[in-house]
Design a protein around this motif. Structure first.
Motif, PDB file in Angstrom:
ATOM      1  N   PHE A 111      -3.820  -1.194 -11.548  1.00 52.54           N
ATOM      2  CA  PHE A 111      -3.869  -2.349 -10.644  1.00 52.54           C
ATOM      3  C   PHE A 111      -3.373  -1.965  -9.253  1.00 52.54           C
ATOM      4  CE2 PHE A 111      -1.643  -5.989  -8.745  1.00 52.54           C
ATOM      5  CZ  PHE A 111      -2.690  -6.872  -8.614  1.00 52.54           C
ATOM      6  N   ILE A 112      -2.296  -1.194  -9.188  1.00 51.71           N
ATOM      7  CA  ILE A 112      -1.781  -0.739  -7.890  1.00 51.71           C
ATOM      8  C   ILE A 112      -2.825   0.121  -7.175  1.00 51.71           C
ATOM      9  CG2 ILE A 112      -0.032   0.707  -6.790  1.00 51.71           C
ATOM     10  CD1 ILE A 112       1.910  -0.187  -9.006  1.00 51.71           C
ATOM     11  N   HIS A 113      -3.503   0.980  -7.935  1.00 46.70           N
ATOM     12  CA  HIS A 113      -4.541   1.829  -7.345  1.00 46.70           C
ATOM     13  C   HIS A 113      -5.707   0.997  -6.814  1.00 46.70           C
ATOM     14  CE1 HIS A 113      -8.188   4.384  -7.454  1.00 46.70           C
ATOM     15  NE2 HIS A 113      -7.363   5.335  -7.030  1.00 46.70           N
ATOM     16  N   SER A 114      -6.049  -0.070  -7.497  1.00 42.01           N
ATOM     17  CA  SER A 114      -7.178  -0.897  -7.065  1.00 42.01           C
ATOM     18  C   SER A 114      -6.893  -1.607  -5.753  1.00 42.01           C
ATOM     19  CB  SER A 114      -7.522  -1.926  -8.154  1.00 42.01           C
ATOM     20  OG  SER A 114      -6.448  -2.836  -8.333  1.00 42.01           O
ATOM     21  N   ARG A 115      -5.620  -1.809  -5.409  1.00 46.00           N
ATOM     22  CA  ARG A 115      -5.243  -2.504  -4.178  1.00 46.00           C
ATOM     23  C   ARG A 115      -4.891  -1.544  -3.035  1.00 46.00           C
ATOM     24  NH1 ARG A 115      -3.922  -7.916  -4.919  1.00 46.00           N
ATOM     25  NH2 ARG A 115      -5.187  -8.711  -6.654  1.00 46.00           N
ATOM     26  N   VAL A 116      -4.991  -0.238  -3.259  1.00 42.68           N
ATOM     27  CA  VAL A 116      -4.545   0.709  -2.246  1.00 42.68           C
ATOM     28  C   VAL A 116      -5.411   0.640  -0.996  1.00 42.68           C
ATOM     29  CG1 VAL A 116      -5.942   2.655  -3.085  1.00 42.68           C
ATOM     30  CG2 VAL A 116      -3.787   3.096  -1.904  1.00 42.68           C
ATOM     31  N   GLY A 117      -6.675   0.309  -1.123  1.00 42.59           N
ATOM     32  CA  GLY A 117      -7.545   0.213   0.041  1.00 42.59           C
ATOM     33  C   GLY A 117      -7.203  -0.950   0.935  1.00 42.59           C
ATOM     34  N   GLU A 118      -6.606  -2.004   0.412  1.00 40.42           N
ATOM     35  CA  GLU A 118      -6.254  -3.189   1.180  1.00 40.42           C
ATOM     36  C   GLU A 118      -4.882  -3.087   1.829  1.00 40.42           C
ATOM     37  OE1 GLU A 118      -6.474  -6.382  -1.576  1.00 40.42           O
ATOM     38  OE2 GLU A 118      -8.536  -5.949  -2.207  1.00 40.42           O
ATOM     39  N   SER A 119      -4.084  -2.151   1.393  1.00 35.43           N
ATOM     40  CA  SER A 119      -2.716  -2.043   1.876  1.00 35.43           C
ATOM     41  C   SER A 119      -2.659  -1.355   3.233  1.00 35.43           C
ATOM     42  CB  SER A 119      -1.869  -1.265   0.864  1.00 35.43           C
ATOM     43  OG  SER A 119      -0.564  -1.072   1.356  1.00 35.43           O
ATOM     44  N   LYS A 120      -1.671  -1.764   4.033  1.00 35.41           N
ATOM     45  CA  LYS A 120      -1.435  -1.126   5.324  1.00 35.41           C
ATOM     46  C   LYS A 120      -0.576   0.134   5.191  1.00 35.41           C
ATOM     47  CE  LYS A 120      -1.694  -5.494   7.881  1.00 35.41           C
ATOM     48  NZ  LYS A 120      -0.973  -6.426   8.796  1.00 35.41           N
ATOM     49  N   LEU A 121       0.008   0.343   4.039  1.00 41.15           N
ATOM     50  CA  LEU A 121       0.826   1.532   3.797  1.00 41.15           C
ATOM     51  C   LEU A 121      -0.101   2.639   3.318  1.00 41.15           C
ATOM     52  CD1 LEU A 121       3.778  -0.258   1.941  1.00 41.15           C
ATOM     53  CD2 LEU A 121       3.518   0.187   4.389  1.00 41.15           C
ATOM     54  N   ARG A 122      -0.361   3.607   4.184  1.00 42.71           N
ATOM     55  CA  ARG A 122      -1.436   4.557   3.951  1.00 42.71           C
ATOM     56  C   ARG A 122      -0.943   5.995   3.758  1.00 42.71           C
ATOM     57  NH1 ARG A 122      -5.940   1.948   2.858  1.00 42.71           N
ATOM     58  NH2 ARG A 122      -7.254   3.557   3.819  1.00 42.71           N
ATOM     59  N   ALA A 123       0.343   6.235   3.707  1.00 46.46           N
ATOM     60  CA  ALA A 123       0.831   7.616   3.668  1.00 46.46           C
ATOM     61  C   ALA A 123       0.357   8.338   2.411  1.00 46.46           C
ATOM     62  CB  ALA A 123       2.355   7.641   3.755  1.00 46.46           C
ATOM     63  N   VAL A 124       0.512   7.721   1.251  1.00 43.97           N
ATOM     64  CA  VAL A 124       0.093   8.356  -0.004  1.00 43.97           C
ATOM     65  C   VAL A 124      -1.422   8.474  -0.061  1.00 43.97           C
ATOM     66  CG1 VAL A 124       0.168   8.180  -2.514  1.00 43.97           C
ATOM     67  CG2 VAL A 124       2.156   7.491  -1.177  1.00 43.97           C
ATOM     68  N   PHE A 125      -2.112   7.455   0.401  1.00 43.13           N
ATOM     69  CA  PHE A 125      -3.584   7.484   0.385  1.00 43.13           C
ATOM     70  C   PHE A 125      -4.117   8.618   1.261  1.00 43.13           C
ATOM     71  CE2 PHE A 125      -7.759   6.171   1.965  1.00 43.13           C
ATOM     72  CZ  PHE A 125      -8.414   5.881   0.779  1.00 43.13           C
ATOM     73  N   LYS A 126      -3.571   8.775   2.456  1.00 45.24           N
ATOM     74  CA  LYS A 126      -4.008   9.855   3.346  1.00 45.24           C
ATOM     75  C   LYS A 126      -3.673  11.227   2.758  1.00 45.24           C
ATOM     76  CE  LYS A 126      -3.662   7.255   7.680  1.00 45.24           C
ATOM     77  NZ  LYS A 126      -2.960   7.142   8.987  1.00 45.24           N
ATOM     78  N   LYS A 127      -2.524  11.301   2.143  1.00 44.91           N
ATOM     79  CA  LYS A 127      -2.093  12.579   1.571  1.00 44.91           C
ATOM     80  C   LYS A 127      -3.077  13.072   0.520  1.00 44.91           C
ATOM     81  CE  LYS A 127       1.844  14.574  -0.984  1.00 44.91           C
ATOM     82  NZ  LYS A 127       3.192  14.298  -1.537  1.00 44.91           N
ATOM     83  N   TYR A 128      -3.558  12.192  -0.331  1.00 42.52           N
ATOM     84  CA  TYR A 128      -4.432  12.583  -1.442  1.00 42.52           C
ATOM     85  C   TYR A 128      -5.908  12.315  -1.156  1.00 42.52           C
ATOM     86  CZ  TYR A 128      -0.291  13.417  -4.209  1.00 42.52           C
ATOM     87  OH  TYR A 128       0.895  13.925  -4.688  1.00 42.52           O
TER      88      TYR A 128
END
Length: 426
Positions: A390-407
């Motif tokens: 569920f957390i992964h499914s919402r990662v695109g909507e979040s403004k916190l992008r550090a982990v997303f950019k990293k991977y």
């Protein structure tokens, strides 16, 4: 920011008064007189000449005293030579009689007493036999059944340590015992639920802090062990102390300083941390907060974090680089969210492996090897795995992008772009 690696300054302490320290010490034996006070002690050797001479005299005079006290009957007195009496030889008949008498004395006397033997009750005999059988069956349950269960479980699991049998640093002989111990003590270092006790901090602020620390960890080129220990220190401190909003970032950089000193060869420098906070805090404030954290945690830093279990469970999954990066991506995503604190580190790590295998369509999603080494079945991990999905499914909507950019980068197989498994989102 280019991070400079400078050897940390030598720790300062109060000077030691060598003179007073030496005066307080004393020799273990000589000064308390426990050797010199003993009588007859010379050079540590105990000598008893009187006792030895007296014993020698007793041994020498024993045959003389025995001969002097012996009654002479029907035997001529023996001649005396140098003050000692010489006893003549006894006739053969006399020796035979004495020998026979001694032989008779050695035989034990058999008293003419009638002994009545009381036979035990048959019920008692049956009960004793039953107790003996129960003891034997208990031993079989204690040893044989446990060993058989372990051997059956191990027979289905792969030997993941065979490749490291020649690597002394892998500690193949002790690795299973080590992780058994980690699972026993992991609950001792788990942070408690603390948001209800923090009047100025909420879950969103914590997520912002963790996201920022992930970015700082990348910029300072620190290890993932440092990142996981940093978050553990922050959560444990917030479980114990109330922190105002203006000091939350100060808590983060001070925890990062402690974790880097514990995990890194070249830890982060204080002036680097002042720079990444845009001079919001000075050197003294960071060092004072560092001391406060260590005092509150009682210097308890050797804890099994989630990363400790991730390394072992990824090895048990016999993972490829894509699966390994996906596991770390999900673990760091979960670390940002306060809701994951309800799960212990080993379950979070196992759930990250399970969720990653589901996302990448690995079949089966949970193997016997993973079940053996993690200690969890797929059913036990379902709740935590669904939360990570569920957390992964919402990662695109979040403004916190550090982990997303990293991977999202190609060197990490761009696992952040993989779609979540629908089976875990239903």
């Amino acid at each position: 920011m280019a991070t400079r690696r400078v050897i940390p300054q030598q720790l300062r302490g109060d000077p030691v008064d060598v003179k007073n320290a030496a005066a307080k010490n004393r020799r273990a034996l000589g000064d308390i007189g426990n050797i010199d006070s003993l009588p007859g002690v010379e050079g540590g050797k105990i000598n008893r000449p009187l006792t030895r001479n007296y014993r020698a005299q007793l041994l020498g005079n024993a045959p003389v005293a025995a001969a002097a006290n012996k009654k002479q009957t029907n035997v001529d007195k023996a001649p005396v030579l140098d003050g000692a009496q010489v006893v003549p030889k006894k006739p053969e008949a006399v020796r035979a009689v004495q020998k026979k008498g001694r032989a008779v004395k050695r035989q034990p006397l058999k008293p003419n007493i009638e002994v009545i033997v009381i036979s035990p009750d048959t019920n008692e005999i049956a009960k004793a036999k039953e107790d003996k059988r129960n003891d034997e069956s208990t031993k079989k349950v204690t040893y044989s059944s446990v060993l058989n269960a372990r051997s059956k479980a191990a027979s289905k699991a792969l030997d993941i340590d065979s490749v490291d049998k020649d690597n002394d640093l892998a500690a193949v002989e002790y690795v299973e015992d080590m992780y058994t111990f980690y699972k026993e003590v992991e609950n001792e270092s788990m942070p408690q639920s603390y948001m209800q006790t923090q009047p100025e901090i909420n879950e969103k602020m914590r997520s912002i802090l963790v996201d920022w620390l992930v970015d700082v960890n990348i910029k300072l080129d620190l290890s993932p062990e440092t990142l996981y220990l940093t978050i553990n220190i922050i959560d444990r401190f917030l479980s114990l102390k109330t922190v105002p909003k203006r000091e939350l970032q100060l808590l983060g950089v001070s925890a990062l300083l402690i974790a880097s000193k514990y995990e890194e060869i070249w830890p982060a420098q204080v002036y680097d941390l002042v720079y990444v906070t845009d001079n919001s805090y000075n050197n003294k404030q960071i060092l004072v907060m560092e001391k406060t954290i260590l005092g509150s945690l009682e210097w308890y830093l050797t804890v099994p974090t989630q990363y400790v279990f991730l390394v072992r469970f990824i090895k048990a999954a016999v993972s490829d680089p894509e699966t390994e990066n996906m596991v770390h991506f999900l673990a760091e995503l979960g670390m940002m969210h306060y809701d994951t604190l309800m799960f212990c580190p080993s379950m979070l790590a196992a759930s990250a492996v399970y969720t990653a295998r589901c996302f990448l369509n690995k079949t089966p999603a949970w193997t016997d090897t993973l079940k053996f080494h993690t200690g969890y079945s797929g059913y036990q991990l379902m709740d935590c795995a669904k939360l990570l999905a569920f957390i992964h499914s919402r990662v695109g909507e979040s403004k916190l992008r550090a982990v997303f950019k990293k991977y999202s980068k190609p060197e990490r197989c761009a696992v952040a772009l993989v779609s979540p498994a629908k089976s875990l989102l239903s």
